[in-house]
Scaffold this motif. Structure first.
Motif, PDB file in Angstrom:
ATOM      1  N   GLY A   1       0.825  -1.208   0.000  1.00  0.00           N
ATOM      2  CA  GLY A   1       0.000   0.000   0.000  1.00  0.00           C
ATOM      3  C   GLY A   1       0.852   1.247   0.000  1.00  0.00           C
ATOM      4  N   GLU A   2       0.258   2.338   0.418  1.00  0.00           N
ATOM      5  CA  GLU A   2       0.959   3.626   0.398  1.00  0.00           C
ATOM      6  C   GLU A   2       1.294   4.155   1.788  1.00  0.00           C
ATOM      7  OE1 GLU A   2      -1.502   4.803  -3.576  1.00  0.00           O
ATOM      8  OE2 GLU A   2      -2.408   4.815  -1.595  1.00  0.00           O
ATOM      9  N   GLU A   3       0.684   3.571   2.825  1.00  0.00           N
ATOM     10  CA  GLU A   3       0.885   4.080   4.186  1.00  0.00           C
ATOM     11  C   GLU A   3       0.948   2.880   5.128  1.00  0.00           C
ATOM     12  OE1 GLU A   3      -1.433   7.789   5.212  1.00  0.00           O
ATOM     13  OE2 GLU A   3      -2.307   6.356   6.642  1.00  0.00           O
ATOM     14  N   LEU A   4       2.110   2.650   5.747  1.00  0.00           N
ATOM     15  CA  LEU A   4       2.277   1.506   6.642  1.00  0.00           C
ATOM     16  C   LEU A   4       2.165   1.930   8.101  1.00  0.00           C
ATOM     17  CD1 LEU A   4       2.864  -1.466   7.240  1.00  0.00           C
ATOM     18  CD2 LEU A   4       5.318  -0.906   7.121  1.00  0.00           C
ATOM     19  N   HIS A   5       1.208   1.327   8.780  1.00  0.00           N
ATOM     20  CA  HIS A   5       1.019   1.497  10.224  1.00  0.00           C
ATOM     21  C   HIS A   5       1.431   0.186  10.886  1.00  0.00           C
ATOM     22  CE1 HIS A   5      -1.613   5.158  10.027  1.00  0.00           C
ATOM     23  NE2 HIS A   5      -1.655   4.741   8.764  1.00  0.00           N
ATOM     24  N   VAL A   6       2.225   0.272  11.945  1.00  0.00           N
ATOM     25  CA  VAL A   6       2.672  -0.929  12.634  1.00  0.00           C
ATOM     26  C   VAL A   6       2.197  -0.880  14.081  1.00  0.00           C
ATOM     27  CG1 VAL A   6       4.654  -2.338  13.305  1.00  0.00           C
ATOM     28  CG2 VAL A   6       4.706  -1.063  11.149  1.00  0.00           C
TER      29      VAL A   6
END
Length: 165
Positions: free
Chosen positions: A36-41
């Motif tokens: 995707g375009e935005e990685l949240h961890v």
């Protein structure tokens, strides 16, 4: 966007303990970021880790190490009692599981649907060790213990305790 739409970027979420950050973790997060375009961890809090030994590093230190990776847009600690809270807040389009995480993909899909989250679930590939490379926290800890036993070396804590005597 040229058409004037306000479509949000594709949000991806990855999650894990991320204790003793190593190349396997980096591979997982880079692969998740590519989905995707935005990685949240979401970094698991020690109190919620039940499937393996407690993390060595404190929660905030593990979160900060993950946040420092170029592939990661945002890292946050998981909720102390309800792991759905950060997932609901992020509202991801894609959830990427680590190659060796114990979660069943279909069960995760069902949980997401029950929470009202329309989200694709994928599993990252593993990073195979080559030569002496270690890509798992357990392998790293085992090697460190074996090396210490083999060489008879002592930890700084043991040396400090002897100095205090």
């Amino acid at each position: 966007m040229t058409d004037g739409s306000t479509e949000r970027p594709t949000r991806v979420v990855a999650q894990g303990t991320f204790d003793l950050l190593h190349p396997g973790h980096v591979h997982y997060l880079e692969e998740a970021a590519a989905a995707g375009e935005e990685l949240h961890v979401v970094v698991a809090r020690a109190e919620s880790v039940a499937h393996k030994p407690d993390p060595v590093l404190p929660d905030e230190q593990r979160r900060d190490a993950v946040a420092a990776l170029e592939a990661v847009d945002r890292a946050r600690l998981g909720h102390p009692t309800d792991f759905s809270v950060p997932i609901r807040e992020i509202d991801p389009d894609v959830l990427v599981l680590g190659h060796d995480q114990h979660h069943d993909e279909e069960a995760v899909r069902e949980l997401l649907a029950a929470w009202g989250i329309d989200c694709r679930v994928e599993r990252a590939s593993g990073l195979e060790p080559t030569g002496d490379d270690l890509y798992g926290s357990s392998d790293i800890v085992e090697r460190a213990i074996a090396d210490r036993e083999r060489t008879g070396s002592r930890s700084p804590v043991e040396l400090e305790a002897d100095a205090d005597d």
